[in-house]
Design a protein around this motif. Structure first.
Motif, mmCIF file in Angstrom:
data_model
loop_
_atom_site.group_PDB
_atom_site.id
_atom_site.type_symbol
_atom_site.label_atom_id
_atom_site.label_comp_id
_atom_site.label_asym_id
_atom_site.label_seq_id
_atom_site.Cartn_x
_atom_site.Cartn_y
_atom_site.Cartn_z
ATOM 1 N N ILE A 12 3.734 -4.849 -0.225
ATOM 2 C CA ILE A 12 4.271 -3.826 0.664
ATOM 3 C C ILE A 12 3.156 -2.975 1.267
ATOM 4 C CG2 ILE A 12 5.721 -1.761 0.778
ATOM 5 C CD1 ILE A 12 7.372 -4.260 0.504
ATOM 6 N N ALA A 13 2.207 -2.525 0.448
ATOM 7 C CA ALA A 13 1.121 -1.689 0.966
ATOM 8 C C ALA A 13 0.230 -2.466 1.924
ATOM 9 C CB ALA A 13 0.283 -1.119 -0.187
ATOM 10 N N GLY A 14 -0.049 -3.726 1.606
ATOM 11 C CA GLY A 14 -0.877 -4.541 2.491
ATOM 12 C C GLY A 14 -0.208 -4.809 3.820
ATOM 13 N N LEU A 15 1.097 -5.055 3.808
ATOM 14 C CA LEU A 15 1.843 -5.261 5.052
ATOM 15 C C LEU A 15 1.812 -4.005 5.911
ATOM 16 C CD1 LEU A 15 4.942 -7.115 3.554
ATOM 17 C CD2 LEU A 15 3.231 -8.131 5.085
ATOM 18 N N SER A 16 1.986 -2.858 5.259
ATOM 19 C CA SER A 16 1.949 -1.590 5.981
ATOM 20 C C SER A 16 0.573 -1.357 6.590
ATOM 21 C CB SER A 16 2.316 -0.451 5.020
ATOM 22 O OG SER A 16 2.161 0.807 5.625
ATOM 23 N N ALA A 17 -0.471 -1.544 5.792
ATOM 24 C CA ALA A 17 -1.839 -1.349 6.287
ATOM 25 C C ALA A 17 -2.130 -2.281 7.451
ATOM 26 C CB ALA A 17 -2.837 -1.581 5.153
ATOM 27 N N ALA A 18 -1.661 -3.528 7.360
ATOM 28 C CA ALA A 18 -1.900 -4.505 8.429
ATOM 29 C C ALA A 18 -1.256 -4.054 9.731
ATOM 30 C CB ALA A 18 -1.350 -5.862 8.017
ATOM 31 N N ALA A 19 -0.022 -3.575 9.648
ATOM 32 C CA ALA A 19 0.684 -3.153 10.857
ATOM 33 C C ALA A 19 -0.009 -1.966 11.513
ATOM 34 C CB ALA A 19 2.133 -2.801 10.516
ATOM 35 N N TYR A 20 -0.372 -0.972 10.716
ATOM 36 C CA TYR A 20 -0.996 0.235 11.280
ATOM 37 C C TYR A 20 -2.409 -0.043 11.785
ATOM 38 C CZ TYR A 20 2.841 3.196 9.672
ATOM 39 O OH TYR A 20 4.074 3.783 9.490
ATOM 40 N N ALA A 21 -3.174 -0.860 11.051
ATOM 41 C CA ALA A 21 -4.542 -1.160 11.491
ATOM 42 C C ALA A 21 -4.523 -1.986 12.776
ATOM 43 C CB ALA A 21 -5.301 -1.892 10.390
ATOM 44 N N SER A 474 4.267 2.970 -1.448
ATOM 45 C CA SER A 474 3.345 1.897 -1.064
ATOM 46 C C SER A 474 3.252 1.758 0.450
ATOM 47 C CB SER A 474 3.790 0.567 -1.696
ATOM 48 O OG SER A 474 3.617 0.598 -3.093
ATOM 49 N N ILE A 475 4.377 1.939 1.142
ATOM 50 C CA ILE A 475 4.345 1.928 2.601
ATOM 51 C C ILE A 475 3.435 3.036 3.115
ATOM 52 C CG2 ILE A 475 5.729 2.337 4.676
ATOM 53 C CD1 ILE A 475 8.075 0.958 3.249
ATOM 54 N N ILE A 476 3.569 4.214 2.542
ATOM 55 C CA ILE A 476 2.743 5.353 2.940
ATOM 56 C C ILE A 476 1.285 5.101 2.602
ATOM 57 C CG2 ILE A 476 2.301 7.803 2.476
ATOM 58 C CD1 ILE A 476 5.376 8.056 2.016
ATOM 59 N N SER A 477 1.029 4.503 1.442
ATOM 60 C CA SER A 477 -0.341 4.206 1.023
ATOM 61 C C SER A 477 -1.047 3.301 2.024
ATOM 62 C CB SER A 477 -0.329 3.551 -0.365
ATOM 63 O OG SER A 477 -1.635 3.350 -0.851
#
Length: 497
Positions: A12-21, A474-477
């Motif tokens: 979940i955190a990696g998916l979130s980071a990927a989208a924002y980056a 995790s999304i926020i992270s």
């Protein structure tokens, strides 16, 4: 400045980071050792028609999850159907059961029938919890936690007393309620935070608001629908995913990650976000570049591991709701065995999830899909014999409280998952299932740093760093880690992938 960014781990955190980056304009590559995204939130299907979510099953804090999608011009419901659960869940006690209504006024009435005046007390509790939720989820959790100075603001200063940062959750709950069933009901959500209610700050009554007041939801098709939607958003921003790709070594030069060795090949990057297990990823670095020693990790309080059974039954099972908590035994005894005694529990509690009560797509017609989960101490010796011992106990209690004997003969799918599987699939430190416990001494700045202190272009995200365990955190992270990358100045490497 555009950067070539590697994200290690597609949880979940990696998916979130990927989208924002990727949204920020970077060239983003996500690598995961497994064959599908989701990390602990993966899903699998069986030859005989069952679909099992492997991990998260409580869809709480729907507004925080939806905030992710809103940042990209969507809503969660653009990707999947969300249904509210009625009842939200039930708790099984030794002699009776307590169903938690989806409607707040009905919940209030239930409290009043159990303890005179408890309805009014619930109003007061939830009013305070809502305040903590609104301040905590807006002011606290979005900070990278490099320094306590980040928390010096007029809003937080004015809110300090109302946030109950220094009182423990159990004492706080008992200011409002005395009946053991109500205390158990209010303490249950902090189990997700991975510690005893005596060690969890009262701030986390915000969990009660995020669950009981905002409701318990279910994405039709399973929790994995969230994973698929997050991957779709990330790919729309330009992120590229590489599965069955294992990072084997991190090459550092002049205090910067220069390249990663992945499946035997070397690839250069401008920045790296490690969404894999924090401890494991640090072992891929030479010792001088690690944030923390082995002694540090051994001194941390980890959230539990779990014994999980994925079960298919060839007929419907009555008296189960989507979520059922088996609390016939004492919570403190089980907690003591997790954190104090570090042993298999003598009188365990456990949780049963039966999504087929809500979603006909996860099991064949007139069959039942059940997920049993028992929290455990990390690092336990995990044998098939021990798994089976507790499996039989859980099935026996399931039979008793559903009035359905002979369940063993009705199983047509069975798979177990425990400490060694968490280690094998996720490199999870001591087989932990939920990351670090959110104790007072492991909160905010006291968590493992989101930034490598010795390698300037290396960052960490996920449940072992800020803001903590759980899907919404995790999304926020991931968002916080992506924002850290945006602040880097470096030369863009042309892709060779």
């Amino acid at each position: 400045m555009k950067k070539k960014v590697a994200i290690i781990g597609a949880g979940i955190a990696g998916l979130s980071a990927a989208a924002y980056a990727a949204k920020a304009g970077h060239e983003v590559h996500v690598f995961d050792k497994n064959s599908t995204p989701g990390g602990r939130a993966r899903q699998f299907t069986t030859h005989n028609g069952y679909t099992f979510d492997m991990g998260p099953s409580w869809y709480w804090m729907p507004d925080i999850i939806d905030n992710f999608f809103q940042d990209f011009g969507y809503h969660a419901t653009d990707f999947y159907e969300l249904v509210a659960l009625h009842p939200q869940f039930q708790m099984i006690f030794e002699e009776d059961r307590l169903a938690v209504p989806g409607n707040y006024n009905e919940l209030r009435a239930v409290f009043e029938t159990i303890e005179t005046g408890a309805g009014k007390q619930l109003d007061a509790f939830m009013k305070a919890a809502r305040y903590k939720y609104e301040v905590g989820m807006q002011q606290f959790v979005n900070k990278p936690c490099h320094s306590w100075w980040e928390f010096v603001s007029p809003t937080i200063a004015m809110s300090a007393l109302k946030l109950d940062l220094l009182s423990n959750f159990r004492s706080y709950v008992k200011k409002y309620f005395t009946h053991p069933k109500l205390v158990a009901l209010m303490e249950f959500p902090v189990i997700f935070l991975g510690a005893s209610p005596q060690q969890i700050p009262a701030l986390y009554s915000l969990m009660n608001y995020g669950g009981y007041a905002l409701g318990t939801w279910y994405p039709m098709g399973g929790f994995y629908k969230l994973v698929e939607a997050m991957q779709q958003v990330a790919e729309q921003q330009g992120a590229k995913f590489h599965f069955a790709h294992t990072v084997e070594e991190v090459i550092v030069h002049n205090k910067e990650v220069q390249s990663l060795i992945i499946n035997g090949e070397t690839h250069a990057f401008d920045a790296v976000i490690a969404s894999a297990d924090y401890h494991h990823f640090e072992t891929l670095l030479a010792p001088p570049y690690r944030n923390y020693s082995e002694e540090y990790w051994q001194s941390r309080v980890f959230a539990p591991s779990s014994l999980i059974y994925y079960l298919g039954f060839n007929e419907s099972i009555p008296h189960l709701t989507h979520h059922t908590l088996f609390f016939e035994n004492d919570l403190d005894d089980h907690i003591d065995d997790i954190y104090g005694n570090k042993q298999w529990p003598r009188k365990p509690l456990f949780y049963a999830c039966c999504p087929s009560k809500t979603d006909s797509s996860v099991a064949p017609a007139n069959h039942e899909n059940i997920f049993l989960l028992m929290p455990l101490a990390t690092g336990l010796e995990d044998s098939e014999e021990m798994r089976e011992k507790y499996f039989l106990e859980m099935i026996g209690r399931l039979e008793k409280h559903t009035g359905q004997p002979g369940l063993l003969q009705k199983i047509d799918y069975k798979r177990s998952y425990c400490v060694r599987n968490f280690m094998e699939d996720y490199n999870a430190y001591q087989g932990n299932a939920y990351g670090l416990a959110n104790t007072l001494s492991q909160t905010a700045v006291l968590k493992p740093s989101i930034r490598n202190k010795k390698v300037k272009n290396l960052f960490y995200t996920g449940q072992l760093t800020v803001p903590g365990p759980g899907v919404p955190p995790s999304i926020i992270s991931g968002k916080i880690a992506a924002q850290e990358v945006n602040q880097l100045k470096s030369i863009y490497h042309e892709s060779t992938i």
